[in-house]
Each structure stands twice: as C-alpha cells, then as structure tokens.
Design an enzyme around this catalytic site. Structure first.
Site, PDB file in Angstrom:
ATOM      1  N   GLY A  72       0.825  -1.216   0.000  1.00  0.00           N
ATOM      2  CA  GLY A  72       0.000   0.000   0.000  1.00  0.00           C
ATOM      3  C   GLY A  72       0.851   1.255   0.000  1.00  0.00           C
ATOM      4  O   GLY A  72       0.531   2.249  -0.652  1.00  0.00           O
ATOM      5  N   GLN A 179      -7.718   0.141   3.889  1.00  0.00           N
ATOM      6  CA  GLN A 179      -8.548  -0.469   4.936  1.00  0.00           C
ATOM      7  C   GLN A 179      -9.965  -0.800   4.473  1.00  0.00           C
ATOM      8  O   GLN A 179     -10.647  -1.579   5.123  1.00  0.00           O
ATOM      9  CB  GLN A 179      -8.624   0.467   6.148  1.00  0.00           C
ATOM     10  CG  GLN A 179      -7.303   0.635   6.886  1.00  0.00           C
ATOM     11  CD  GLN A 179      -6.827  -0.644   7.573  1.00  0.00           C
ATOM     12  OE1 GLN A 179      -7.594  -1.597   7.763  1.00  0.00           O
ATOM     13  NE2 GLN A 179      -5.561  -0.676   7.960  1.00  0.00           N
ATOM     14  N   CYS A 325       4.374   4.548  21.778  1.00  0.00           N
ATOM     15  CA  CYS A 325       5.258   4.827  22.906  1.00  0.00           C
ATOM     16  C   CYS A 325       6.680   4.953  22.378  1.00  0.00           C
ATOM     17  O   CYS A 325       7.238   3.991  21.893  1.00  0.00           O
ATOM     18  CB  CYS A 325       5.180   3.692  23.909  1.00  0.00           C
ATOM     19  SG  CYS A 325       6.216   3.946  25.330  1.00  0.00           S
TER      20      CYS A 325
HETATM   21  N1  PLP Z   1      -2.651   3.050   4.237  1.00  0.00           N
HETATM   22  C1  PLP Z   1      -3.377   2.647   5.292  1.00  0.00           C
HETATM   23  C2  PLP Z   1      -4.691   3.321   5.581  1.00  0.00           C
HETATM   24  C3  PLP Z   1      -2.930   1.607   6.101  1.00  0.00           C
HETATM   25  O1  PLP Z   1      -3.656   1.217   7.154  1.00  0.00           O
HETATM   26  C4  PLP Z   1      -1.681   0.989   5.791  1.00  0.00           C
HETATM   27  C5  PLP Z   1      -1.147  -0.078   6.655  1.00  0.00           C
HETATM   28  O2  PLP Z   1      -1.410  -0.136   7.836  1.00  0.00           O
HETATM   29  C6  PLP Z   1      -0.970   1.450   4.676  1.00  0.00           C
HETATM   30  C7  PLP Z   1      -1.482   2.481   3.925  1.00  0.00           C
HETATM   31  C8  PLP Z   1       0.329   0.841   4.280  1.00  0.00           C
HETATM   32  O3  PLP Z   1       0.133  -0.398   3.645  1.00  0.00           O
HETATM   33  P1  PLP Z   1       1.362  -1.424   3.498  1.00  0.00           P
HETATM   34  O4  PLP Z   1       1.596  -2.005   4.848  1.00  0.00           O
HETATM   35  O5  PLP Z   1       0.893  -2.440   2.515  1.00  0.00           O
HETATM   36  O6  PLP Z   1       2.517  -0.649   2.986  1.00  0.00           O
END
Ligand code: PLP
Length: 395
Positions: A72, A179, A325
């Site tokens: 992502g 998400q 934290c």
């Molecule tokens: N965008 C959102 C809203 C996410 O929750 C996450 C991961 O937690 C990411 C982007 C990043 O995705 P990735 O872990 O595949 O790089």
C-alpha cells in the site's frame, strides 16, 4: 495458548484458499512471466486472471487499470509522485490530517521540496470537513489524496463526493483504500476516482503485494523505472505467487462482503456495546460516523492503551493502541488528536479489528476479561487516582 486475533487492521491471516492457490507458483511454476518460452510466459494468463479478480472487486471498467505494486505504501507514493510529475506547473496538494504515514510523510516531504499543502480537518466524530475541501481545490491543485477509511477509527469518508468536487475543478483524486477494500463496496467505473491504493495483507493475502488502480486516460509517470512490466508503469519482475494470491483474496472478499457487513458487524457491535455497558468512563471513537463494519476504537479514561494491550497479550488477545510509545514518552495518536479526543481518553484507546475469521467465542473472551483489566489498571494508575495528574502531563 490460543491466539485471539483482533488486530486485522494491522494485518490479516492469509486465507488457506489463498496460500493453496499460491503454492504451485512458489515451487513448480517458477518461470519469469516475461519469458518467451511457455514455461515462464505461460504464467502470464494467471496474472491476467488475478488482474481481473482485482478489477471485479473494485468495480473497475478494465483490468488494465490495475497495476501490481509491492504494498500500500508504494501505491500511495506512486500516486502522489505521478501526479506532481504529470502536472509540474501545479504546486498544491490537498490531503487530510488523519491519513496513514504513507501519505502524510510523503506530502510532508513534498512540502519540504516547495509544494504547498492543505491538510483538511475532521470533526469530533472523525467526519471530514467537505466545505473546506470545496474551498481549497484550485486550478493550482495537482492532486487531492483522501483515505477511504481510517485505519485507527474505521471512519469512512465520502470519497465519491470528494472525487466529483475535484473532477469539476480539474484536480486528480487519489484515495488510500487500504482499509476499506473488501469491507465497503466499490464501483470505480461509475465514480470520478482517478487512483486508488490497496494492500494485500489487509484482506487475507500475504504481506508484500499491493495495487494501484489508475483510471484509463489518467496522466501517469512511473515511480519505479526499469523494465517493461505492468505495461511500463511499474518496473520489476512480477511477484507471480503473490499476485495470484491477491487475485484469489479479492475473489473471496467479493463473496464475503455481505458477511463482513452483517455477521462481522454484529460481532463488532456486540463487543462495543458489551464493553461500554460493563466499563464506566469508556467511549467509542467515531461512534456517530459511518464506519467500517469490523473496527471498534474504544477509549478507556485514565488508563494507558499500551498497558491494556500487554494484559490482553498475556491472554493471547491481539489488539492495537492508538498511541505510540517512543523513548519513554507517550504520544497520543494523530488521528484522535485531530478529532479533539480529550487527553485522558486519547491515551487509553484500544483498537479491536475483526475479520471473517472472528468467532462469537473470541468476543465473549474479550468481554469477560476486559472489565477486570481496566479496573486493575485504574487502581494502580496515577491517572486513575487523579485526573489533575493526567492533565498536568506535558507529553
Ligand atoms: N494506508 C493505510 C490506511 C494503512 O492502514 C496501511 C497499513 O497499515 C498502509 C497504507 C500501508 O500499507 P502497506 O503495509 O501495505 O505498505
């Protein structure tokens, strides 16, 4: 100890159907999809199938709009950099205060390189200020990047409406749907969304595979330069097993969308209601907003989220906290801060995120254990003993 996994917004279990589908491509069929010989080149049709499975879940008009990436984060970076490189004369970017760091830190970097940025605010329920979006988009805006659903609270933003506003004003619209994919229906062919990011490991595919959807006709400059893979839009030898796994995960997500919005949602609602009725001074963050069916972000006043997580972990229960934290100081989450959640609540937030695999028994376990954990922590916490002490903390 049996693991009770309620941290699916962090990552999700690869579905057995997904790993089974991937297996032959990790062992027997290891050829390079770009090869001239059938052994490698023959794999191409499996990539085509996966591309269609992803396009079907997104309601995309054409599978060629799907570009496979590594995650992502890569998809988000690609979208933002592509926009500013495609429209070098436009020097303004719009995003929100509550984005994932994959977008926030990229926009901050671009700001340091001379781009102007507008960060849209949210209200106390986590809803986006759409009026401010209307006021902020100008002919100088290269891209507007607004997440579909927030990873911490599950609050869903009206991205179709936001995309339509941007289209009217000639700005590109990108959404981080990492998400929401598989939890909220999407119909990209009938929307004005230009680009969308998703990540495999949030929907029961493995880590290390993502997608950037790019609407046909959208100006695009690749982030990864090199070979001709992905029609020259993302260089690098295709990660065949993971692409095939993601395709299968998308097919399953499409079949399970209804379950997610009925059974999983009912479990989430039971968890929320049970915790609020058994534990005083607790509240659901984003309770009055439209939210993902699987997410409950609950603040317990006068306790530390991390302490709750450690107690839960001792029982095999996995959840997340909204605060990080670092070096002994506790920083409340930027999302809860943007919503104006009071200090004494923001520090005690826990995110439970459910999935297709969550059971009634798992919810019963959390409901049985949480009241005693909170009671014990409040008894020993300086916050629990004194509200004034909590307010005097400067972190
Ligand atoms: N965008 C959102 C809203 C996410 O929750 C996450 C991961 O937690 C990411 C982007 C990043 O995705 P990735 O872990 O595949 O790089």
């Amino acid at each position: 100890m049996k693991v009770t996994y309620l941290d699916n917004n962090a990552t999700s279990m690869p579905a057995p159907e997904v790993t089974a589908e991937m297996q032959p491509f990790l062992t027997e069929f290891y050829g390079n999809a770009s090869s001239m010989h059938d052994f490698g080149g023959g794999v191409q049709r499996y990539l085509d199938k996966a591309r269609r499975q992803v396009a079907d879940l997104l309601g995309a008009a054409d599978p060629t709009e799907i570009i496979f990436t590594s995650c992502g984060t890569e998809s988000d970076n690609t979208a933002l950099f592509s926009a500013i490189r495609s429209y070098p004369e436009k020097r303004h970017i719009i995003t929100t205060r509550v984005e994932h760091p994959a977008v926030l830190n990229t926009v901050r970097y671009l700001q340091s390189q001379g781009w102007q940025a507008t960060y849209l605010e949210v209200d106390q329920d986590g809803n986006l200020d759409m009026e401010s979006l209307r006021r902020s988009v100008t002919t100088n805006t290269a891209i507007v990047s607004i997440m579909h659903a927030n990873n911490e609270t599950g609050v869903v933003f009206p991205i179709e409406e936001a995309a339509a506003i941007c289209k009217e004003r000639g700005a590109l619209f990108h959404t981080d749907a990492v998400q929401s994919v598989g939890k909220v229906p999407l119909d990209l062919k009938n929307s004005a969304i230009d680009m969308l990011s998703l990540s495999g490991h949030k929907l029961h595919a493995p880590k290390g595979i993502g997608v950037l959807y790019v609407r046909r006709g959208t100006r695009f400059v690749p982030f990864m330069m090199g070979g001709h893979q992905e029609r020259g839009r993302r260089a690098g030898t295709e990660n065949v097993p993971y692409i095939i796994g993601l395709g299968k995960a998308c097919e399953l997500a499409r079949e399970r969308l209804n379950d997610e919005n009925t059974r999983v949602k009912a479990l989430r609602d039971r968890l929320q209601a049970g915790l609020l009725s058994a534990i005083p001074n607790a509240k659901v963050n984003g309770a009055n907003a439209r939210r993902l069916p699987n997410t409950a972000n609950i603040s317990f006043e006068f306790v530390e989220g991390e302490a709750i997580l450690l107690h839960l972990s001792d029982l095999g229960i996995c959840a997340s906290s909204g605060s990080a934290c670092t070096s002994g100081s506790l920083e409340p989450s930027h999302v809860l801060r943007a919503m104006g959640v009071p200090f004494t609540f923001a520090h005690g937030s826990v995110r439970f995120s459910l999935s297709y695999y969550t059971t009634e028994q798992e919810i019963d376990l959390v409901l049985a254990e949480m009241p005693a954990i909170i009671k014990k922590l409040r008894e020993i916490s300086p916050f629990g003993r004194s509200e004034a002490a909590a307010k005097s903390c400067t972190c």
